[in-house]
Design a protein around this motif. Structure first.
Motif, PDB file in Angstrom:
ATOM      1  N   THR A   6       0.269 -90.417 -51.463  1.00  0.00           N
ATOM      2  CA  THR A   6      -0.570 -89.560 -52.297  1.00  0.00           C
ATOM      3  C   THR A   6      -1.790 -90.350 -52.732  1.00  0.00           C
ATOM      4  O   THR A   6      -1.659 -91.437 -53.310  1.00  0.00           O
ATOM      5  N   VAL A   8      -5.137 -90.344 -55.057  1.00  0.00           N
ATOM      6  CA  VAL A   8      -5.754 -89.696 -56.219  1.00  0.00           C
ATOM      7  C   VAL A   8      -7.250 -89.949 -56.146  1.00  0.00           C
ATOM      8  O   VAL A   8      -7.707 -91.081 -56.295  1.00  0.00           O
ATOM      9  N   LEU A  31      -5.207 -85.683 -53.956  1.00  0.00           N
ATOM     10  CA  LEU A  31      -5.310 -84.887 -55.180  1.00  0.00           C
ATOM     11  C   LEU A  31      -6.638 -85.195 -55.850  1.00  0.00           C
ATOM     12  O   LEU A  31      -6.930 -86.353 -56.157  1.00  0.00           O
ATOM     13  N   GLU A  32      -7.443 -84.172 -56.069  1.00  0.00           N
ATOM     14  CA  GLU A  32      -8.777 -84.339 -56.647  1.00  0.00           C
ATOM     15  C   GLU A  32      -8.869 -83.594 -57.973  1.00  0.00           C
ATOM     16  O   GLU A  32      -8.420 -82.456 -58.090  1.00  0.00           O
ATOM     17  N   ARG A  33      -9.445 -84.257 -58.979  1.00  0.00           N
ATOM     18  CA  ARG A  33      -9.569 -83.675 -60.312  1.00  0.00           C
ATOM     19  C   ARG A  33     -10.470 -82.445 -60.322  1.00  0.00           C
ATOM     20  O   ARG A  33     -10.179 -81.460 -60.985  1.00  0.00           O
ATOM     21  N   GLU A 121      -5.807 -81.219 -52.092  1.00  0.00           N
ATOM     22  CA  GLU A 121      -5.526 -80.263 -53.165  1.00  0.00           C
ATOM     23  C   GLU A 121      -6.478 -80.529 -54.321  1.00  0.00           C
ATOM     24  O   GLU A 121      -6.530 -81.635 -54.859  1.00  0.00           O
ATOM     25  N   HIS A 124      -6.462 -81.056 -59.642  1.00  0.00           N
ATOM     26  CA  HIS A 124      -5.330 -81.837 -60.148  1.00  0.00           C
ATOM     27  C   HIS A 124      -5.840 -82.940 -61.077  1.00  0.00           C
ATOM     28  O   HIS A 124      -6.416 -83.923 -60.615  1.00  0.00           O
ATOM     29  N   ASP A 125      -5.656 -82.768 -62.351  1.00  0.00           N
ATOM     30  CA  ASP A 125      -6.075 -83.774 -63.330  1.00  0.00           C
ATOM     31  C   ASP A 125      -4.895 -84.707 -63.586  1.00  0.00           C
ATOM     32  O   ASP A 125      -4.073 -84.493 -64.473  1.00  0.00           O
ATOM     33  N   ILE A 126      -4.790 -85.747 -62.789  1.00  0.00           N
ATOM     34  CA  ILE A 126      -3.629 -86.633 -62.798  1.00  0.00           C
ATOM     35  C   ILE A 126      -3.690 -87.586 -63.999  1.00  0.00           C
ATOM     36  O   ILE A 126      -4.677 -88.290 -64.200  1.00  0.00           O
ATOM     37  N   PRO A 130       2.163 -89.720 -59.718  1.00  0.00           N
ATOM     38  CA  PRO A 130       2.993 -88.754 -58.992  1.00  0.00           C
ATOM     39  C   PRO A 130       4.228 -89.443 -58.424  1.00  0.00           C
ATOM     40  O   PRO A 130       4.145 -90.529 -57.843  1.00  0.00           O
TER      41      PRO A 130
END
Length: 376
Positions: A6, A8, A31-33, A121, A124-126, A130
């Motif tokens: 994953t 980020v 995963l992109e904010r 995706e 997604h504000d990580i 994950p």
């Protein structure tokens, strides 16, 4: 490679890593904010060390189509007079220096990643690691949410410099030079981009400050006022500025901890600005991110386990990235010299450029000769 990864952040670092890992057989999601991959940033200078990665990814023909060659770097005084020239085409004819809009580069990398099976995706504000991957790659930039999870809170240092960044239309005949106009306490960098655009970055020493990032709106009239004493083509360029972004330049330490692989959850590693933010005075920020991405993928492929691979990655990358960050810090001072120091430095550069023009370029051979595709 059978890793589940994953990543980020869907910027240059994250998407290059996604391509490099997916081509090696990893299962990759990004995963992109942001809710969309927006037209953020402006021009980037891509030097041969990163060009080697782009070619190794099989993307060179696509990259050529969205970029322009960079044949010279010209250092000029604030009036426009030539101080020194670095003739890249003459003294490094086998190397490829290119100028590209960041958005076009991200667009190209996104397309390539999706073609390689990467899932991207958005929105997604990580804020936590994950847990459903073997490896999490923190490629989420200078305001990384992943870096503090490895390094704790770190306060950046404001450099006392603020920058304006903008694009203007420029349909003039092809000019393949990056120009730097140096004045007391301030400088302007400009070069043309594909599609009839010109990139402009203007940096000024000032006691107030602004947040990091490219999205803070600035005042074009304030930009023109602060650089009104500059000559050459600068006044015409600035007269055509309609919108400009404003941001403060902060100095961050190279991360103390680049990875974690303690068996308590997924392994985690930092790349790009999340690991080693740099001031924009060596044109190597995006380049280091591209280097990181390839070297990380190569280490993961060549080493027997995650812990060994991530340790090897950090050992390979930390000394080089630290040296580049320090060189950028030095240029921040050199561009803004005042008084006698400025006269002496500019005079020395003029003499060196006339008597040994290749020497100025070879001072940076340690940057440009590096080949990330063989480093691991």
């Amino acid at each position: 490679m059978t890793l589940s990864v994953t990543i980020v952040g869907a910027g240059v670092a994250g998407l290059t890593a996604a391509c490099a890992l997916a081509h090696r057989g990893a299962q990759v999601r990004v995963l992109e904010r942001a809710g969309a991959l927006r037209e953020v940033g402006a021009g980037l200078q891509i030097s041969p060390n990163a060009a080697r990665v782009i070619e190794a990814l099989g993307l060179w023909s696509r990259f050529e189509a969205i970029s322009l060659p960079s044949e010279r770097v010209e250092l000029r005084d604030m009036g426009g007079g030539l101080v020194a020239g670095l003739d890249l085409a003459r003294f490094r004819p086998n190397d490829r220096f290119r100028l590209v809009h960041r958005a076009r580069l991200v667009e190209m990398l996104e397309t390539s990643a999706r073609e390689a099976g990467v899932k991207i995706e958005l929105g997604h504000d990580i804020r936590e690691i994950p847990e459903d991957s073997d490896l999490v790659v923190g490629a989420d930039g200078v305001k990384s949410r992943i870096r503090p999870l490895l390094n704790g809170f770190e306060a950046p240092f404001f450099t006392g410099q603020t920058a304006w960044r903008t694009l203007i239309r420029d349909e003039s005949p092809s000019d393949h030079a990056a120009q730097i106009f140096m004045g007391p306490g301030r400088h302007v960098v400009s070069y043309r981009l594909a599609g009839g655009m010109r990139n402009i970055v203007a940096v000024m020493e000032r006691p107030d400050w602004h947040d990091e990032g490219w999205s803070h709106p600035g005042d074009p009239n304030e930009l023109r006022s602060n650089f009104s004493r500059f000559g050459g083509p600068v006044p015409d360029w600035l007269s055509r500025v309609e919108e400009v972004g404003l941001w403060g330049l902060f100095r961050h330490p190279v991360a103390e901890h680049w990875y974690r692989a303690d068996g308590t959850g997924p392994a985690v590693v930092l790349i790009g600005d999340a690991a080693h933010p740099t001031l924009p005075f060596m044109a190597q920020g995006a380049v280091m991110a591209i280097e990181d991405a390839w070297v990380l993928a190569a280490c993961l492929e060549s080493q027997p386990d995650l812990t060994t691979a991530l340790a090897h990655f950090e050992n390979l990358r930390r000394p080089r990235c630290r040296r580049i960050v320090q060189a950028a810090n030095g240029n921040a001072r050199n561009y803004h010299l005042r008084g006698p120091a400025r006269a002496v430095a500019h005079g020395g550069l003029r003499v060196l450029s006339r008597l040994a023009p290749g020497h100025l370029i070879e001072r940076f051979a340690w940057i440009y000769d590096y080949d990330p595709t063989t480093a691991a």
